[in-house]
Design an enzyme around this catalytic site. Structure first.
Site: not given
Length: 350
Positions: A35, A118, A136
């Site tokens: 991520e 996030y 996101d």
């Protein structure tokens, strides 16, 4: 309205999700690394970097103990080097406070260096099944189109409001799959920079932007300030089979990385020669090495380069300059992609 999109998205995602290495083995560590890498970088581009990184640093302990120069070298090409520095800080925090394991707690994840809402939501939901959203750019685009939300997505207040609304509809049995379905929809169907593929969308019937033919009007963003232009002259200084590099300051843009010597402004050939002479070197040959441009988030570098050969010296360091051979410059020293147009001169098989 949003409650209606949950089941269609989950069904679509199960049938259409891409096979990705961090999905195939979604450990907390793998989800976290992927991520961070995926922020502002395409999935296809990340795959190779991810594989290299995980092979070199398979566990959080390895990340925590990795020497900084090796760490930056592993990250080379992804940009935004503060992200990997913060990852290492977080890894050390995990080793110290959580026995080497990312905590299965959203608030504790959020407290780690470099982890925002996030990333905390992604790790919590995908790796631990915790019902927290992960909002996101893809998710912002999808939801603002479905709801025709006119709010500026660059504002934190817009993101927080969306997180609050999505948390209300998170499916308890599959929060990770739901978050990923929204990300996947935004990446492959409700795409940016052009018309969405509404004919392939599993929730098209619930989309207000599609119903009103306003898809291209969303998401809304305030106009950005123009980036600052900085002109630079890059000096590719060759000493026999070695080339000069220097370390950047430990704070600021590209902090702690290595770079080719450079000066502000566009230097003439004569000015470039004098500049090298001021470094206590003796230029014997100079030629132009072309122009290049690199775009950062708030600044653009417009560069011109000179290849300058100097009279041979056996010294490995002259002032701030380090002379490295092609093999070492590629394997040992992290040189940012801002200099990619000129790295072909100093790296073996670039």
């Amino acid at each position: 309205m949003l409650e209606q999109i949950v089941e269609p998205l989950l069904i679509w995602y199960e049938k259409n999700k891409r096979s990705l290495p961090w999905r195939d083995e979604s450990t907390p560590y793998h989800v976290w690394i992927s991520e961070i890498m995926l922020q502002q970088t395409r999935v296809e581009a990340v795959k190779g970097y991810y594989a290299r990184f995980i092979e070199a640093l398979p566990e959080i302990k390895d990340l925590a103990e990795c020497p900084e120069e090796r760490l930056l070298k592993l990250w080379e090409g992804l940009g935004y080097y503060n992200r990997v520095k913060n990852m290492q800080k977080a890894a050390r925090e995990v080793m110290e406070f959580y026995d080497g394991k990312l905590p299965a707690d959203y608030e504790k994840l959020l407290s780690l260096s470099g982890i925002g809402s996030y990333t905390a939501g992604a790790v919590a939901s995908i790796a631990y099944g915790i019902s927290k959203p992960a909002v996101d750019g893809n998710v912002l685009r999808v939801i603002t189109r479905i709801t025709e939300n006119p709010s500026d997505i660059l504002k934190q207040s817009t993101k927080r409001e969306m997180e609050k609304n999505l948390e209300k509809i998170m499916p308890v049995h599959a929060p990770g799959a739901f978050n990923q379905s929204l990300m996947e929809l935004g990446a492959t169907v409700c795409v940016p920079n052009g018309m969405a593929k509404c004919e392939c969308c599993p929730v098209a019937e619930f989309c207000m932007a599609r119903a009103h033919d306003t898809v291209l009007e969303y998401p809304k963003k305030a106009a950005k300030k123009p980036r600052k232009i900085e002109e630079k002259t890059v000096l590719i200084i060759q000493n026999g089979q070695e080339f000069a590099i220097q370390k950047r300051p430990e704070s600021g843009l590209l902090a702690g990385l290595y770079e080719l010597p450079n000066r502000a402004g566009y230097l003439t050939r004569e000015e470039a020669i004098r500049c090298v002479e001021d470094m206590k070197l003796m230029p014997v040959y100079i030629k132009e090495a072309g122009s290049s441009k690199h775009i950062f988030s708030h600044v653009e570098w417009h560069m011109k380069g000179y290849l300058i050969k100097v009279a041979s010296t056996e010294e490995k360091q002259v002032g701030e300059l380090i002379f490295a051979d092609k093999k070492n410059s590629k394997k040992k020293y992290p040189i940012p992609s801002a200099f990619s147009a000129y790295r072909k001169y100093i790296e073996e098989d670039f």
